[in-house]
Design a protein around this motif. Sequence first.
Motif, PDB file in Angstrom:
ATOM      1  N   ALA A  39     -42.269  24.385  99.421  1.00  0.00           N
ATOM      2  CA  ALA A  39     -42.547  25.634 100.260  1.00  0.00           C
ATOM      3  C   ALA A  39     -41.428  25.819 101.198  1.00  0.00           C
ATOM      4  O   ALA A  39     -41.205  27.378 101.092  1.00  0.00           O
ATOM      5  N   ARG A  40     -40.753  25.080 101.869  1.00  0.00           N
ATOM      6  CA  ARG A  40     -39.700  25.654 102.389  1.00  0.00           C
ATOM      7  C   ARG A  40     -38.467  26.123 101.691  1.00  0.00           C
ATOM      8  O   ARG A  40     -37.983  27.097 102.035  1.00  0.00           O
ATOM      9  N   GLU A  41     -38.195  25.450 100.605  1.00  0.00           N
ATOM     10  CA  GLU A  41     -37.207  25.926  99.846  1.00  0.00           C
ATOM     11  C   GLU A  41     -37.561  27.281  98.910  1.00  0.00           C
ATOM     12  O   GLU A  41     -36.772  28.261  99.015  1.00  0.00           O
ATOM     13  N   ILE A  42     -38.787  27.730  98.545  1.00  0.00           N
ATOM     14  CA  ILE A  42     -39.283  28.826  98.302  1.00  0.00           C
ATOM     15  C   ILE A  42     -39.052  30.073  99.264  1.00  0.00           C
ATOM     16  O   ILE A  42     -38.744  31.028  98.866  1.00  0.00           O
ATOM     17  N   ALA A  43     -39.374  29.688 100.487  1.00  0.00           N
ATOM     18  CA  ALA A  43     -39.206  30.745 101.378  1.00  0.00           C
ATOM     19  C   ALA A  43     -37.892  31.134 101.758  1.00  0.00           C
ATOM     20  O   ALA A  43     -37.473  32.242 101.957  1.00  0.00           O
ATOM     21  N   GLN A  44     -37.007  30.215 101.356  1.00  0.00           N
ATOM     22  CA  GLN A  44     -35.381  30.665 101.277  1.00  0.00           C
ATOM     23  C   GLN A  44     -34.893  31.446 100.150  1.00  0.00           C
ATOM     24  O   GLN A  44     -34.130  31.820 100.151  1.00  0.00           O
ATOM     25  N   GLY A  45     -35.829  31.384  99.224  1.00  0.00           N
ATOM     26  CA  GLY A  45     -35.229  32.132  97.883  1.00  0.00           C
ATOM     27  C   GLY A  45     -34.581  31.334  96.948  1.00  0.00           C
ATOM     28  O   GLY A  45     -34.496  30.070  97.149  1.00  0.00           O
ATOM     29  N   ASP A  46     -34.475  31.838  95.799  1.00  0.00           N
ATOM     30  CA  ASP A  46     -33.796  30.940  94.770  1.00  0.00           C
ATOM     31  C   ASP A  46     -32.631  30.560  95.018  1.00  0.00           C
ATOM     32  O   ASP A  46     -31.537  31.456  95.522  1.00  0.00           O
ATOM     33  N   PRO A  47     -32.329  29.237  94.914  1.00  0.00           N
ATOM     34  CA  PRO A  47     -30.536  28.993  95.110  1.00  0.00           C
ATOM     35  C   PRO A  47     -29.816  29.376  93.988  1.00  0.00           C
ATOM     36  O   PRO A  47     -30.099  29.673  92.821  1.00  0.00           O
ATOM     37  N   ALA A  48     -28.628  29.629  94.315  1.00  0.00           N
ATOM     38  CA  ALA A  48     -27.615  30.178  93.320  1.00  0.00           C
ATOM     39  C   ALA A  48     -27.468  29.260  92.009  1.00  0.00           C
ATOM     40  O   ALA A  48     -27.268  29.614  90.899  1.00  0.00           O
ATOM     41  N   ARG A  49     -27.613  27.898  92.352  1.00  0.00           N
ATOM     42  CA  ARG A  49     -27.629  26.849  91.368  1.00  0.00           C
ATOM     43  C   ARG A  49     -28.494  27.206  90.103  1.00  0.00           C
ATOM     44  O   ARG A  49     -28.182  26.814  89.125  1.00  0.00           O
ATOM     45  N   TRP A  50     -29.736  27.805  90.470  1.00  0.00           N
ATOM     46  CA  TRP A  50     -30.729  28.121  89.095  1.00  0.00           C
ATOM     47  C   TRP A  50     -29.937  29.005  88.301  1.00  0.00           C
ATOM     48  O   TRP A  50     -30.156  29.053  87.248  1.00  0.00           O
ATOM     49  N   TYR A  51     -28.959  29.748  88.884  1.00  0.00           N
ATOM     50  CA  TYR A  51     -28.370  30.653  87.811  1.00  0.00           C
ATOM     51  C   TYR A  51     -26.981  30.448  87.206  1.00  0.00           C
ATOM     52  O   TYR A  51     -26.280  31.030  86.523  1.00  0.00           O
ATOM     53  N   ARG A  52     -26.568  29.146  87.460  1.00  0.00           N
ATOM     54  CA  ARG A  52     -25.379  28.828  87.048  1.00  0.00           C
ATOM     55  C   ARG A  52     -25.741  27.696  85.644  1.00  0.00           C
ATOM     56  O   ARG A  52     -26.726  26.643  85.887  1.00  0.00           O
ATOM     57  N   ASN A  53     -24.996  28.044  84.451  1.00  0.00           N
ATOM     58  CA  ASN A  53     -25.225  26.864  83.527  1.00  0.00           C
ATOM     59  C   ASN A  53     -24.415  25.665  83.622  1.00  0.00           C
ATOM     60  O   ASN A  53     -23.630  25.596  84.219  1.00  0.00           O
ATOM     61  N   ASP A  54     -25.376  24.811  82.911  1.00  0.00           N
ATOM     62  CA  ASP A  54     -24.516  23.438  82.874  1.00  0.00           C
ATOM     63  C   ASP A  54     -23.464  23.615  81.954  1.00  0.00           C
ATOM     64  O   ASP A  54     -23.633  23.875  80.965  1.00  0.00           O
TER      65      ASP A  54
END
Length: 123
Positions: free
Chosen positions: A49-64
């Motif tokens: 819940a705390r993480e969701i409140a901060q918005g999507d982290p940039a790492r979600w949009y970086r490819n492995d």
Amino acid sequence: MGFPNRLSRGVSACALGLAAVAAQAQTEGEQAPRHTDAVVDPTVARQQAREIAQGDPARWYRNDQTRQARLKTLQKEIGAALNEARNACRKQPAAERGACMKEANATWQQDMAQAKAQVEQEQ
């Protein structure tokens, strides 16, 4: 591999991990449980819940960048699905818990065995 592939892979891993609970409920004539946060540990749910409140982290949009990194991410997702399935099993009556755990572990083993092939197929 972009965000949609990672998301669908994570969702499919969770679905596979929870399949044991749903399959057992259907076998016993019960309605399959819907996936809710009820199977997530309360401490983890608060952190989410705390993480969701901060918005999507940039790492979600970086490819492995490497095959090894993609495999590690997939294995982590499969492990998370196993934890959710185990939490769901713990909420079942004691008589059903053992079979549920056994099925959840079997699903985990199958998913882990197929992980490398899945990463190779994405190339």
